[in-house]
Write an enzyme that holds these catalytic residues in place. Structure first.
Site, PDB file in Angstrom:
ATOM      1  N   GLU A  91     -10.123  -1.238 -10.435  1.00 12.65           N
ATOM      2  CA  GLU A  91     -11.199  -1.493  -9.464  1.00 12.65           C
ATOM      3  C   GLU A  91     -12.496  -0.797  -9.853  1.00 12.65           C
ATOM      4  O   GLU A  91     -12.508   0.352 -10.292  1.00 12.65           O
ATOM      5  CB  GLU A  91     -10.784  -1.026  -8.063  1.00 12.65           C
ATOM      6  N   SER A 109       0.862  -1.192   0.000  1.00 11.67           N
ATOM      7  CA  SER A 109       0.000   0.000   0.000  1.00 11.67           C
ATOM      8  C   SER A 109       0.896   1.238   0.000  1.00 11.67           C
ATOM      9  O   SER A 109       2.095   1.149   0.308  1.00 11.67           O
ATOM     10  CB  SER A 109      -0.881   0.006   1.252  1.00 11.67           C
ATOM     11  N   ASN A 123      -4.331  -9.131   4.348  1.00 17.32           N
ATOM     12  CA  ASN A 123      -3.388  -8.348   5.139  1.00 17.32           C
ATOM     13  C   ASN A 123      -3.711  -8.454   6.638  1.00 17.32           C
ATOM     14  O   ASN A 123      -2.890  -8.891   7.431  1.00 17.32           O
ATOM     15  CB  ASN A 123      -3.420  -6.876   4.680  1.00 17.32           C
ATOM     16  N   HIS A 135     -10.809  -8.363  -2.707  1.00 23.92           N
ATOM     17  CA  HIS A 135     -10.127  -7.609  -1.647  1.00 23.92           C
ATOM     18  C   HIS A 135     -10.763  -7.983  -0.312  1.00 23.92           C
ATOM     19  O   HIS A 135     -11.850  -8.543  -0.266  1.00 23.92           O
ATOM     20  CB  HIS A 135     -10.274  -6.104  -1.905  1.00 23.92           C
ATOM     21  N   GLY A 136     -10.074  -7.619   0.774  1.00 21.00           N
ATOM     22  CA  GLY A 136     -10.652  -7.874   2.099  1.00 21.00           C
ATOM     23  C   GLY A 136     -10.775  -9.355   2.384  1.00 21.00           C
ATOM     24  O   GLY A 136     -11.784  -9.816   2.909  1.00 21.00           O
ATOM     25  N   GLY A 137      -9.731 -10.132   2.064  1.00 23.08           N
ATOM     26  CA  GLY A 137      -9.798 -11.592   2.226  1.00 23.08           C
ATOM     27  C   GLY A 137      -9.742 -12.055   3.674  1.00 23.08           C
ATOM     28  O   GLY A 137     -10.110 -13.193   3.970  1.00 23.08           O
ATOM     29  N   ASP A 153      -0.603  -1.670  -4.213  1.00 23.34           N
ATOM     30  CA  ASP A 153      -1.984  -1.908  -3.782  1.00 23.34           C
ATOM     31  C   ASP A 153      -2.709  -0.559  -3.706  1.00 23.34           C
ATOM     32  O   ASP A 153      -2.223   0.360  -3.032  1.00 23.34           O
ATOM     33  CB  ASP A 153      -1.926  -2.578  -2.398  1.00 23.34           C
ATOM     34  N   GLY A 202     -10.106  -5.138   6.577  1.00 21.06           N
ATOM     35  CA  GLY A 202     -10.162  -5.275   8.040  1.00 21.06           C
ATOM     36  C   GLY A 202     -10.974  -6.509   8.421  1.00 21.06           C
ATOM     37  O   GLY A 202     -11.490  -7.207   7.548  1.00 21.06           O
TER      38      GLY A 202
END
Ligand code: 13P
Length: 284
Positions: free
Chosen positions: A134, A50, A232, A208-210, A82, A181
Site C-alpha cells: 500500500e 483483518s 466489508n 480499498h473502501g469499496g 488485510d 466505512g
C-alpha cells in the site's frame, strides 16, 4: 480446489477489465454467505481477514473455514491477510495456511515502506504466496487501522510506480480518495491517479473502501486498471439491519439460527450484486 494466491486470477482481471472482490470474513456466516455467492455467480473471490477479525475468529478457525469453503466450492479462492502490520504477523499467517498477504507499510516513509515490503515479497513469493502493498494512506476506520480524514494522504503516482518497480508486489493498493466505512457524501475519487499508475505498472490496482462507492465510479475505476476491490462495511450493514429488524419484531426469539440465517442471506445478496458489478461473475 485448495486455496490459491491472487496471481491465479488478478492478471486476467486486469487484462480483461474486471475486478475480483475481497470480501472480509468476520465469522462463519460471513464465510458461508461469501462462498455461496461465489458459487451462484461462478466468481473467483478473496476472503479478506483483518488482524481484528483474526483475533475474533482465531487463526486456526479462520484458515479451516476458508479451506473448507474453497475445497467444497471448486472456485479459485484466496485467503488474504488485510492490512498486515508487521513481518511477524505476515509470517504467522503464511505458516498457518494463508495463500495471500497484504503488508501495509503505508504509514512509514517511502524508503522504509519499500524496504519492508520487499522483505515480505521475498519471503512470500518463495512459498507461492501473493502480496499486496500500500502507498498513500486510506482514511476511515477498519478494526486496528484508523486514519483521520485530514491525515489521509493521496498516493503520488511517481512514488507508486517506483514502489511497484522496486517491490514487485502482485497487487498495489493506492490511496485515491476512498475510505474505510460508509461515506457521508460521495467519495471524490482521483481517477487520474489510478490511470497514471495503472498504465505504468503490471500489477492491478486495489481499491480499498469499496462500500458505498457509486456503481458508475466502480465501473470507471475498473476500466482504468483496478483489478481488486475490497468490501466489508456494506455486508456488515446488510446483515445487522436484518438481524435488528427480526429481534425488534420478535423480542422473545432466542435461537441465533433464526436471525443469523436471514443475516447470512442478506450478506449473500450484497456479495452477488458486487460480483456482477465488478464483472467477476462467470470468470471462475
Ligand atoms: P469498506 O469496509 O469501506 O468496504 O472497506 C473494506 C476494506 O477496504 C478492507 O480493507
Amino acid at each position: 480446489m485448495p486455496l490459491v494466491p491472487m496471481t491465479e486470477f488478478l492478471p486476467k482481471a486486469k487484462a480483461n477489465k474486471f475486478a475480483v472482490g475481497q470480501f472480509n470474513m468476520n465469522n462463519l456466516e460471513f464465510t458461508q454467505a461469501i462462498i455461496e455467492a461465489g458459487i451462484e455467480e461462478k466468481s473467483p473471490l478473496i476472503f479478506g481477514v483483518s488482524e481484528g477479525a483474526m483475533r475474533y475468529m482465531g487463526l486456526e478457525y479462520t484458515v479451516a473455514m476458508a479451506k473448507v469453503a474453497a475445497e467444497t466450492s471448486g472456485l479459485p479462492v484466496a485467503l488474504h491477510l488485510d492490512h498486515g502490520s508487521s513481518f511477524e504477523v505476515v509470517m504467522k499467517c503464511i505458516q498457518a495456511g494463508f495463500s495471500s498477504v497484504m503488508f501495509d507499510g503505508s504509514h512509514y516513509p517511502l524508503e522504509e515502506n519499500i524496504r519492508l515490503t520487499k522483505k515480505v515479497v521475498e519471503a512470500a513469493h518463495a512459498v507461492g504466496v501473493s502480496v499486496e502493498g500500500e502507498l498513500g494512506t486510506i482514511g476511515g476506520v477498519e478494526d486496528d487501522v484508523s486514519v483521520d480524514e485530514e491525515d489521509a494522504a493521496l498516493a503520488k503516482p511517481e512514488e507508486a510506480i517506483r514502489f511497484w518497480e522496486e517491490t514487485k508486489v502482485d497487487a498495489l493498493a493506492i490511496a485515491v480518495g476512498t475510505a474505510h466505512g460508509m461515506y457521508k457524501g460521495e467519495p471524490k475519487i482521483r481517477f487520474e491517479i489510478i490511470d497514471e499508475v495503472a498504465r505504468n505498472v503490471d500489477a492491478p490496482i486495489v481499491l480499498h473502501g469499496g462500500s458505498g462507492v457509486p456503481d458508475e465510479s466502480i465501473k470507471k475505476a475498473i476500466s482504468l486498471g483496478v483489478g481488486k476491490i475490497n468490501v466489508n462495511t456494506e455486508n456488515q450493514v446488510a446483515c445487522t439491519r436484518v438481524v435488528r429488524q427480526i429481534l425488534d419484531e420478535k423480542p422473545d426469539l432466542v435461537d441465533p439460527r433464526k436471525y443469523m440465517g436471514p443475516g447470512r442471506e442478506a450478506i449473500k445478496e450484497v456479495v452477488k450484486e458486487k460480483m456482477r458489478l465488478f464483472g467477476s461473475s462467470n470468470q471462475a
